[in-house]
Structure formats: structure tokens, C-alpha cells
Scaffold this active site. Structure first.
Site, PDB file in Angstrom:
ATOM      1  CG  ASP A  24      -7.578  -6.193   3.387  1.00 25.72           C
ATOM      2  OD1 ASP A  24      -6.928  -6.219   4.449  1.00 25.72           O
ATOM      3  OD2 ASP A  24      -8.657  -6.796   3.242  1.00 25.72           O
ATOM      4  CD  GLU A  84      -7.230  -3.759   7.133  1.00 29.79           C
ATOM      5  OE1 GLU A  84      -7.991  -2.892   6.655  1.00 29.79           O
ATOM      6  OE2 GLU A  84      -7.590  -4.895   7.443  1.00 29.79           O
ATOM      7  CG  ASP A 157     -11.357 -10.144   0.332  1.00 32.46           C
ATOM      8  OD1 ASP A 157     -10.938 -10.003   1.490  1.00 32.46           O
ATOM      9  OD2 ASP A 157     -12.013 -11.131  -0.042  1.00 32.46           O
TER      10      ASP A 157
END
Length: 197
Positions: A24, A84, A157
Site C-alpha cells: 500500500d 494498491e 497501514d
């Protein structure tokens, strides 16, 4: 590529199932997660995040992203890495910074000759929770149940990175993944097992 293959050979990974890493991207914290696929079973390996807020110089930050992502690949030796996609907001400068961070992370992975995949944030949330507007907390909670994780980290996260890996597994395990068809006839020709007799 040769280094990657040599590392896999040394660790005798080819017979231990597929390893998927999810990332991410972020400019302050970059989350990551790794899962192992054994047969049709997902196993949690690790999750964490790369702390980037300590870097005031943007170029040193990019260098650090490249090095850390490269070291994660060398440590966990994933077969595939899913990212992502950056969220397209109104702040152009933020998008530029995020795009650079993602690009450098992708370059670190591609340098090992590993295939890269990308998923929109909404698609990741739908894959994990069934809702495109799910919160970070909802995603983390679902991952805890799916992967039987004893305790979630404080920083979400990390779970966001793990969610990308799980999303990729769900998407790639669907029949017809990676195949494109020009029409129904072409689809049926490529997927004869999908036709009921």
C-alpha cells in the site's frame, strides 16, 4: 532476475507454494503484507510498514523506498507483488508524490523480474469486506478473521498492505483471471469447463 532465482533456489521455495506480497504505497508510511498459498489455503506470513516521515529530502525518501522494498523482496521472495493504485484526489502535488513513491517501489520489484499487479482501493475493500466504502478498521477486522491473526498492529497501514495481497489472491484464483475475450464465442472457447452440458 538471476539473483532472485538463486535466492529462491537456496531457500528451496519452489515446492512450498506461491508467495504473494501486497504493498500500500504512501509517502509517510508504506504498508506491506505477505501471504503464502498452500493448495487453496492462505497463510499469513508477515505485515508491517516502512516509516518514511523521518525523511525531509524527497529524493532520499525515494532512495529509501527503493532499498527497503528491494530488501523485502530479497527476504520473502514473492512470486507476485500487488500494489494498491493511488487514489485520485484533488491535490495534484500529493498525487505526484504518491505516484513517485509507488513507481520507485514497483521498480524495486520489477528489478527482480517479478510480475506486478495493481488494484484500485475500492476493489481491495470490496474483495476483503464486500463494501467499497469500508473503513481501515473494518478491513483489518476481516483480515484478522480470514487469516486467523492473533493480534492486529496499531498501525493500519500494515493491514492495508496485507489486504492488497489477499485481494490479489482472491482475484487471481477466479476462473478466467488474466484471460481476455473478444466475445462470448471466444470466452466459451477459452473456458470450456464453464459450460454446463
Amino acid at each position: 532476475m538471476q539473483i532472485y532465482l538463486q535466492l529462491r533456489k537456496e531457500k528451496k521455495l519452489d515446492s512450498k507454494g506461491k508467495i504473494i506480497m501486497g504493498v500500500d504505497p504512501g509517502t509517510n508510511k508504506m504498508g506491506y503484507g505477505v501471504i503464502r498459498i498452500a493448495g487453496n489455503r492462505m497463510e499469513y506470513v508477515v505485515m508491517g510498514y516502512i516509516e518514511l516521515s523521518k525523511f525531509k529530502n524527497v529524493y532520499l525518501k525515494l532512495k529509501y523506498i527503493y532499498e527497503r522494498v528491494g530488501s523485502l523482496v530479497a527476504e520473502y521472495l514473492p512470486d507476485e507483488v500487488a500494489f494498491e493504485a493511488p487514489f485520485f484526489g484533488e491535490n495534484v502535488q500529493s498525487m505526484l508524490k504518491l505516484g513517485r513513491a509507488q513507481g520507485v517501489a514497483m521498480a524495486a520489484v520489477l528489478g527482480y523480474g517479478i510480475e506486478v499487479f495493481e488494484y484500485a482501493p475500492r476493489k481491495v475493500k470490496i474483495a476483503i469486506t464486500g463494501q467499497g466504502s469500508a473503513s481501515k478498521e473494518q478491513v483489518a477486522s476481516m483480515l484478522k478473521n480470514i487469516l486467523n491473526i492473533a493480534e492486529l498492529p496499531r498501525n493500519l497501514d500494515s493491514t492495508d498492505g496485507l489486504a492488497v495481497a489477499v485481494c490479489h489472491y482472491f482475484q487471481s484464483s477466479r476462473p478466467g483471471f488474466g484471460k481476455s475475450s473478444s466475445g462470448w464465442d471466444d470466452f466459451l472457447r477459452k473456458n470450456p469447463d464453464r459450460v454446463k452440458q
